[in-house]
Scaffold this motif. Structure first.
Motif, PDB file in Angstrom:
ATOM      1  N   LYS A   1      27.634  25.487 -20.249  1.00  0.00           N
ATOM      2  CA  LYS A   1      27.482  26.871 -20.500  1.00  0.00           C
ATOM      3  C   LYS A   1      26.412  27.493 -19.582  1.00  0.00           C
ATOM      4  O   LYS A   1      26.475  28.549 -18.789  1.00  0.00           O
ATOM      5  N   GLU A   2      25.332  26.779 -19.389  1.00  0.00           N
ATOM      6  CA  GLU A   2      24.267  27.045 -18.458  1.00  0.00           C
ATOM      7  C   GLU A   2      24.815  27.014 -16.947  1.00  0.00           C
ATOM      8  O   GLU A   2      24.434  28.015 -16.369  1.00  0.00           O
ATOM      9  N   LEU A   3      25.711  26.223 -16.532  1.00  0.00           N
ATOM     10  CA  LEU A   3      26.162  26.198 -15.239  1.00  0.00           C
ATOM     11  C   LEU A   3      26.971  27.479 -15.111  1.00  0.00           C
ATOM     12  O   LEU A   3      26.961  28.304 -13.879  1.00  0.00           O
ATOM     13  N   ASN A   4      27.976  27.911 -16.042  1.00  0.00           N
ATOM     14  CA  ASN A   4      28.561  29.136 -16.014  1.00  0.00           C
ATOM     15  C   ASN A   4      27.737  30.390 -15.837  1.00  0.00           C
ATOM     16  O   ASN A   4      28.176  31.156 -15.173  1.00  0.00           O
ATOM     17  N   GLU A   5      26.751  30.264 -16.787  1.00  0.00           N
ATOM     18  CA  GLU A   5      25.798  31.575 -16.728  1.00  0.00           C
ATOM     19  C   GLU A   5      25.229  31.638 -15.441  1.00  0.00           C
ATOM     20  O   GLU A   5      24.909  32.719 -14.834  1.00  0.00           O
ATOM     21  N   SER A   6      24.744  30.379 -14.921  1.00  0.00           N
ATOM     22  CA  SER A   6      23.880  30.442 -13.517  1.00  0.00           C
ATOM     23  C   SER A   6      24.948  30.914 -12.391  1.00  0.00           C
ATOM     24  O   SER A   6      24.490  31.802 -11.499  1.00  0.00           O
ATOM     25  N   ASN A   7      26.324  30.349 -12.441  1.00  0.00           N
ATOM     26  CA  ASN A   7      27.185  31.129 -11.611  1.00  0.00           C
ATOM     27  C   ASN A   7      27.354  32.477 -11.588  1.00  0.00           C
ATOM     28  O   ASN A   7      27.495  33.035 -10.384  1.00  0.00           O
ATOM     29  N   LEU A   8      27.717  33.030 -12.876  1.00  0.00           N
ATOM     30  CA  LEU A   8      27.799  34.346 -13.135  1.00  0.00           C
ATOM     31  C   LEU A   8      26.630  35.182 -12.316  1.00  0.00           C
ATOM     32  O   LEU A   8      26.766  36.016 -11.790  1.00  0.00           O
ATOM     33  N   LYS A   9      25.559  34.711 -12.722  1.00  0.00           N
ATOM     34  CA  LYS A   9      24.079  35.461 -11.985  1.00  0.00           C
ATOM     35  C   LYS A   9      24.096  35.581 -10.692  1.00  0.00           C
ATOM     36  O   LYS A   9      24.011  36.471  -9.913  1.00  0.00           O
ATOM     37  N   ILE A  10      24.372  34.185 -10.122  1.00  0.00           N
ATOM     38  CA  ILE A  10      24.618  34.233  -8.413  1.00  0.00           C
ATOM     39  C   ILE A  10      25.914  35.260  -8.037  1.00  0.00           C
ATOM     40  O   ILE A  10      25.379  35.786  -6.863  1.00  0.00           O
ATOM     41  N   GLU A  11      26.739  35.266  -8.810  1.00  0.00           N
ATOM     42  CA  GLU A  11      27.947  35.951  -8.209  1.00  0.00           C
ATOM     43  C   GLU A  11      27.211  37.444  -8.320  1.00  0.00           C
ATOM     44  O   GLU A  11      27.651  38.338  -7.395  1.00  0.00           O
ATOM     45  N   ALA A  12      26.818  37.781  -9.470  1.00  0.00           N
ATOM     46  CA  ALA A  12      26.345  39.244  -9.621  1.00  0.00           C
ATOM     47  C   ALA A  12      25.228  39.640  -8.444  1.00  0.00           C
ATOM     48  O   ALA A  12      25.203  40.810  -7.825  1.00  0.00           O
ATOM     49  N   ASP A  13      24.441  38.650  -8.255  1.00  0.00           N
ATOM     50  CA  ASP A  13      23.388  38.781  -7.212  1.00  0.00           C
ATOM     51  C   ASP A  13      24.194  39.059  -5.736  1.00  0.00           C
ATOM     52  O   ASP A  13      23.455  39.952  -5.098  1.00  0.00           O
ATOM     53  N   MET A  14      25.111  38.297  -5.544  1.00  0.00           N
ATOM     54  CA  MET A  14      25.743  38.331  -4.178  1.00  0.00           C
ATOM     55  C   MET A  14      26.406  39.765  -4.021  1.00  0.00           C
ATOM     56  O   MET A  14      26.504  40.404  -3.039  1.00  0.00           O
TER      57      MET A  14
END
Length: 163
Positions: A50-63
């Motif tokens: 769950k944490e990895l998925n949230e982190s991935n979503l945040k990184i994608e949003a930042d990108m």
């Protein structure tokens, strides 16, 4: 080594972040394939996923935000370049017009010689104009009759120039 695209976005940083996420997912898979001994481990693994998925979503949003900002900056730069090109074209037109006006002034004043100066030419044009400007700025001076007649002749000569 960090590579940059034409728009300035670091490509290597994204690959490194994806590499870390892939490495963590691989660790989780290895733990899962090695056999899970308790519900606590399953909950822990679910939490990590769950944490990895949230982190991935945040990184994608930042990108996405960065890409939007880059696109906006590129658009602004293109607009500025187009405006600069128009300004350069306008400046060229003004310089041509100024050259034409200078030639017209030289032609009009060719027969009029200022005191202590030779006839007007392209070589002494600036000094001639500065002298005229000074004379017109100080009309309250008590000029000699010849100088007053000269200023009147210059006024008549300049009237023929249309701006």
């Amino acid at each position: 080594l960090i590579l940059f695209s034409l728009s300035g976005c670091p490509l290597n940083a994204q690959a490194i972040k994806k590499g870390k996420i892939s490495e963590e997912l691989m660790t989780i898979k290895l733990k899962a394939s090695g056999g899970i001994e308790s519900d606590e481990e399953i909950r822990h693994l679910d939490e990590e996923i769950k944490e990895l998925n949230e982190s991935n979503l945040k990184i994608e949003a930042d990108m996405m935000k960065l890409q939007t900002q880059i696109t906006s900056m590129e658009s602004n730069l293109k607009t500025i370049e187009e405006e600069n090109k128009l300004i350069e074209q306008n400046n060229e037109s003004l310089l041509k017009e100024l050259a034409g006006l200078s030639q017209a002034l030289i032609s009009s004043l060719a027969d009029i010689q200022l005191p202590q100066m030779g006839p007007i030419s392209e070589q002494n044009f600036e000094a001639y104009v500065n002298t005229l400007t000074d004379m017109y700025s100080n009309l309250e001076r008590d000029y000699s009759p010849e100088c007053k007649a000269l200023l009147e002749s210059i006024k008549q000569a300049v009237k023929g120039i249309h701006v």
